[in-house]
Design a protein around this motif. Structure first.
Motif, short mmCIF file in Angstrom:
data_model
loop_
_atom_site.label_atom_id
_atom_site.label_comp_id
_atom_site.label_asym_id
_atom_site.label_seq_id
_atom_site.Cartn_x
_atom_site.Cartn_y
_atom_site.Cartn_z
N UNK A 1 31.87 95.04 1.48
CA UNK A 1 30.59 94.46 1.90
C UNK A 1 30.70 94.08 3.36
N UNK A 2 29.75 94.55 4.13
CA UNK A 2 29.76 94.22 5.56
C UNK A 2 28.45 93.53 5.92
N UNK A 3 28.59 92.33 6.47
CA UNK A 3 27.43 91.49 6.76
C UNK A 3 27.14 91.55 8.25
N UNK A 4 25.90 91.75 8.61
CA UNK A 4 25.52 91.75 10.03
C UNK A 4 25.92 90.43 10.68
N UNK A 5 26.45 90.52 11.90
CA UNK A 5 26.92 89.31 12.59
C UNK A 5 25.82 88.26 12.71
N UNK A 6 24.58 88.71 12.95
CA UNK A 6 23.52 87.73 13.21
C UNK A 6 22.96 87.13 11.93
N UNK A 7 23.51 87.53 10.79
CA UNK A 7 23.01 86.97 9.52
C UNK A 7 23.46 85.52 9.39
N UNK A 8 24.76 85.25 9.55
CA UNK A 8 25.22 83.87 9.32
C UNK A 8 26.27 83.39 10.30
N UNK A 9 26.72 84.27 11.20
CA UNK A 9 27.79 83.81 12.09
C UNK A 9 27.29 82.74 13.06
N UNK A 10 26.03 82.81 13.43
CA UNK A 10 25.50 81.79 14.35
C UNK A 10 25.17 80.51 13.59
N UNK A 11 24.57 80.63 12.41
CA UNK A 11 24.17 79.47 11.62
C UNK A 11 24.66 79.67 10.18
N UNK A 12 25.94 79.30 9.91
CA UNK A 12 26.52 79.60 8.60
C UNK A 12 25.71 79.06 7.42
#
Lengths: 357, 111, 337
Positions: A177-188
């Protein structure tokens, strides 16, 4: 891996996801590169789950690509976003549902900015009024489309025709599973499962019968990273980032990759072709690549949608070996037929990666 | 020119009496978190660009502190501004902003 | 005299102060929320710098618990209130009274799972320094989850210390030397093991600490100056770690069998609630604020309430014993007025 520890983190990061009445917003690039996915999402929500989901023909890009490559100033992107919110208000919806992870990150970032710096919002109210004579309200709920499928994963599984199980061996398929960086890396706390051990796609995969594999470079960028790609001279960064990931996941023998971001889908798929042609190296079995699927395609596949209707022939990495593994009934001869049975142009056969035409 | 077979060597020492430390001051005035770095290297360890090129945010900051302005400016151009290092920094240094300030200062401080 | 002193917390500071105050003739009662005295020290196998067994120290401190001082185990104090010159301490069942209070509630180990990217609680072979001590006590060496002996171990300094991301901006003071001690112990227990220490600074402030560092160098511990950015689990429960090798200015990765997180000291849970009933505030790091950092590090803002040990900030055992003795003198002065 201590499963309970991961569950505990997941419990700490659950977000509110609306139940119905979604205002849908498209991605800029997906309709070109992954043409079926957004369509399938709408069909799943309307026809399978019976939800009310609406899209306005007047909505625009969030300008995220321009913003992240420093050609669109912050004031401009905020105003464009405010206009999209204004269209939602006009349509009578409150639950904003973007299909793109970059957009989701942009909306999240801007809502957070307005929360912490109310003067910015005042400025934007003014800009939008001057430019378009419109007013807007902030969405009551902001959820990415992968959040919504995550929320309804059990409902989907209950109606599923297939499971993510290898038909021959009876074992769960191994999924990266690969999650887009902008999904939660900025606001976990805005992402299901947080940033370090995201649950959003893992939850889908597990509910559909597959097994998520953890590999050392799972947090690493897919290789899109606007600055790495937009300037040709920088693309070495982009392909190296993807290569690093493929090398790290290869020993785990993944059956496919699932991502929730337009850019990740695109680059993890296309760079496998480029790496094969540059270095004569493939990362899947028998000279094939590792198929890269969107979450909508995965949900669509288990629900029994036709892979060609979902546009899966547009993948650079051939999905047919995966379809056979799952046991999906499909007609190989219709791979390059259009919606009305017409012949589509056949793709050129690559030299160093298998692809059945 | 007479070739004696040897020549005076260039002095490689950091000479803080002569070093141009104004860039550091200029940056710190605009973002005081520049002063908070403890050189732990978390930024570089997590850096996407640094995995493929010799880019180190920590080194860039150190060059500024030693007045090696050209090194710092050249270094700043390697950053892709993804912001991952902001998440890793234990001292909350606003790393991305500092790179942007170095680039902005490029014109004023070019020697 | 017969005046009563209540000590909250039966760790090193509480026990030592109790012993001193009992010698001075006070009736001393210790309230310990756990089932046994000794506090965090009781969980430790051996101490820096000389690797002496902790039980020697703790047993010596406990040896006088026979009547006066007395100890109430498994007894948490829910509130302390002052009325006139007397204090009332509320426990679940019953209230107690005293003429003076000593806060010796100590510290909690930083909950390592808060550094999510390090994988504690999720990866099988990421453990804390405290768990390593337990392993030494139980097996005499570190043991992997699957029972095998690790051959490559990394110590990660400053977990929950010097880290504003988890709201722990301060240095916990003792973890550097603890890591060096534990690294030597690992090497002694498993001579063939490769042992790494990932540090930002090595703060060897106490007598014998620098010697211990040199010993670690001699025995072949590898020191890498860089802070861990993230850990990932590999097949078979091994762990890949990443840092910057700041001395060569390049990112570095390596895989190890076991990662030991040097967890820092956090304020003990419940202490802030306890002191707020007395109108006292914590200092900016969340520990009990002392009256005067230089001249009265034992006093608080309330007359008759004193503080000793790690509840006012990271301390080693020597600090706690010293603080406990000064607290005994201060309490004696206060009660003799």
């Amino acid at each position: 891996m201590i499963k309970d520890g991961k569950k505990k983190v997941w419990d700490d990061y659950q977000k509110e996801i609306a139940d119905d009445k979604f205002y849908y917003v498209r991605s800029c690039i997906r309709q070109t590169i992954w043409p079926g996915s957004e369509n399938i999402y709408l069909r799943i929500l309307k026809d399978v789950l019976g939800k009310d989901i609406y899209e306005s023909e007047n909505h625009t890009t969030c300008t995220g690509i321009g913003y992240h490559s420093e050609v669109v100033p912050f004031e401009t992107i905020q105003t464009v976003v405010a206009r999209n919110f204004s269209l939602m208000k006009e349509a009578g919806y409150e639950n904003y549902n973007p299909s793109c992870v970059t957009s989701f990150g942009i909306y999240t970032e801007i809502l957070e900015t307005w929360h912490h710096f109310p003067d910015e919002k005042k400025k934007v109210i003014n800009f939008l009024k001057q430019a378009t004579n419109r007013d807007f309200v902030e969405p009551k709920n902001l959820a990415h489309t992968s959040d919504v499928l995550f929320k309804f994963r059990n409902e989907i599984a209950a109606k599923a025709k297939y499971k993510l199980i290898n038909k021959e061996t009876g074992k769960p398929l191994k999924v990266v599973d690969h999650i887009g960086c902008h999904y939660a890396k900025m606001f976990p706390n805005k992402g299901v499962g947080g940033a370090e051990y995201p649950q959003v796609l893992a939850g889908l995969v597990e509910t559909f019968g597959g097994e998520v594999i953890d590999y050392p470079e799972r947090r690493h960028c897919c290789g899109f990273g606007f600055r790495q790609y937009l300037v040709k001279a920088n693309r070495g960064y982009s392909i190296s980032a993807s290569k690093k990931k493929f090398e790290s996941m290869e020993p785990f023998k993944p059956d496919f990759i699932i991502t929730n971001c337009p850019g990740c889908n695109y680059f993890m798929d296309r760079w496998q072709y480029a790496l094969a042609e540059m270095e004569h190296k493939t990362y899947g079995e028998n000279g094939y690549g590792i198929p890269v699927l969107t979450y909508e395609e995965v949900a669509g596949l288990v629900l029994g949608f036709d892979p060609w209707e979902m546009g899966m022939q547009m993948h650079q990495v051939d999905v047919e070996p995966l379809l056979k593994k799952i046991g999906v009934e499909y007609d190989p001869s219709k791979k390059f037929k259009g919606a009305n049975g017409e012949d589509l142009p056949l793709p050129e056969k690559p030299n160093h990666i298998n692809f059945s035409v | 020119m007479v070739d004696f077979g040897y020549a005076p060597l260039e002095i490689k020492i950091h000479d803080l009496d002569k070093a141009n430390l104004t860039l550091g001051e200029w940056i710190a005035e605009r973002d005081e978190t520049f002063k908070h770095c403890i050189a732990c290297g978390s930024c570089t360890a997590t850096c996407t660009a640094g995995k493929f090129t010799a880019f180190s945010f920590r080194e860039m900051c150190h060059s500024i502190r030693r007045g090696e302005l050209m090194e710092a400016i050249t270094e700043s151009e390697k950053c892709m501004l993804c912001g991952k290092c902001i998440l890793a920094c234990p001292r909350n240094v606003n790393t991305r902003n500092i790179v942007k300030l170095v680039r902005k200062a490029n014109q004023n401080f070019r020697v | 005299m017969g005046k009563e002193v209540a000590i909250i917390g039966g760790g090193v500071a509480g026990l030592e102060a109790a012993n001193q105050l009992a010698t001075l003739g006070y009736n001393v009662i210790i309230f310990e929320k756990k089932g046994q005295p000794g506090g965090n020290a009781a969980k430790w196998d051996r101490l820096f710098p000389n690797r002496r067994h902790t039980s020697e120290v703790v047993n010596s401190l406990k040896s006088r618990l026979n009547g006066n001082p007395s100890i109430m185990l498994s007894t948490a104090i829910s509130s302390v209130t002052k009325s006139g010159n007397r204090f009332v301490l509320a426990t679940k069942g019953k209230n107690f009274e005293a003429d003076a209070i000593l806060l010796a509630t100590g510290f909690e180990l930083f909950p390592a799972e808060k550094k999510e990217e390090y994988g504690y609680g999720i990866y099988e072979n990421v453990i804390t320094s405290a768990e390593l001590e337990e392993m030494f006590a139980k097996h005499g060496k570190p043991v992997m989850k699957n029972g095998s002996t690790p051959s490559k171990i990394a110590f990660i300094h400053c977990v929950g210390s010097r880290d504003e991301k988890v709201n722990k901006p301060y240095c916990s003071k003792v973890c550097c030397v603890t890591a060096v001690k534990q690294a030597i112990e690992v090497k002694e227990a498993i001579p063939a093991a490769e042992v790494y220490s990932l540090y930002m600074d090595l703060r060897m402030f106490g007598p014998g600490y620098e010697d211990l560092y040199k010993e670690a160098q001699q025995i072949g511990i590898n020191f890498i100056r860089g802070r861990l950015s993230e850990a990932s689990e590999l097949d078979g429960g091994r762990v890949q770690i990443k840092t910057e090798d700041t001395l060569s200015s390049r990112p570095l990765k390596m895989s190890v069998d076991m990662v030991v997180l040097m967890v820092g000291m956090s304020p003990a849970l419940g202490t802030i609630e306890l002191i707020s009933g007395l109108g006292l505030k914590p200092n900016k790091d969340g520990f009990v604020a002392v009256a005067d950092y230089h001249l009265n590090p034992i006093g608080t803002g309330v007359e008759g309430v004193f503080v000793a040990g790690a509840c006012s900030g990271p301390s080693n055992i020597t600090d706690s014993v010293n603080a406990a003795r000064s607290a005994a003198i201060e309490i004696h002065k206060y009660l003799s007025k």
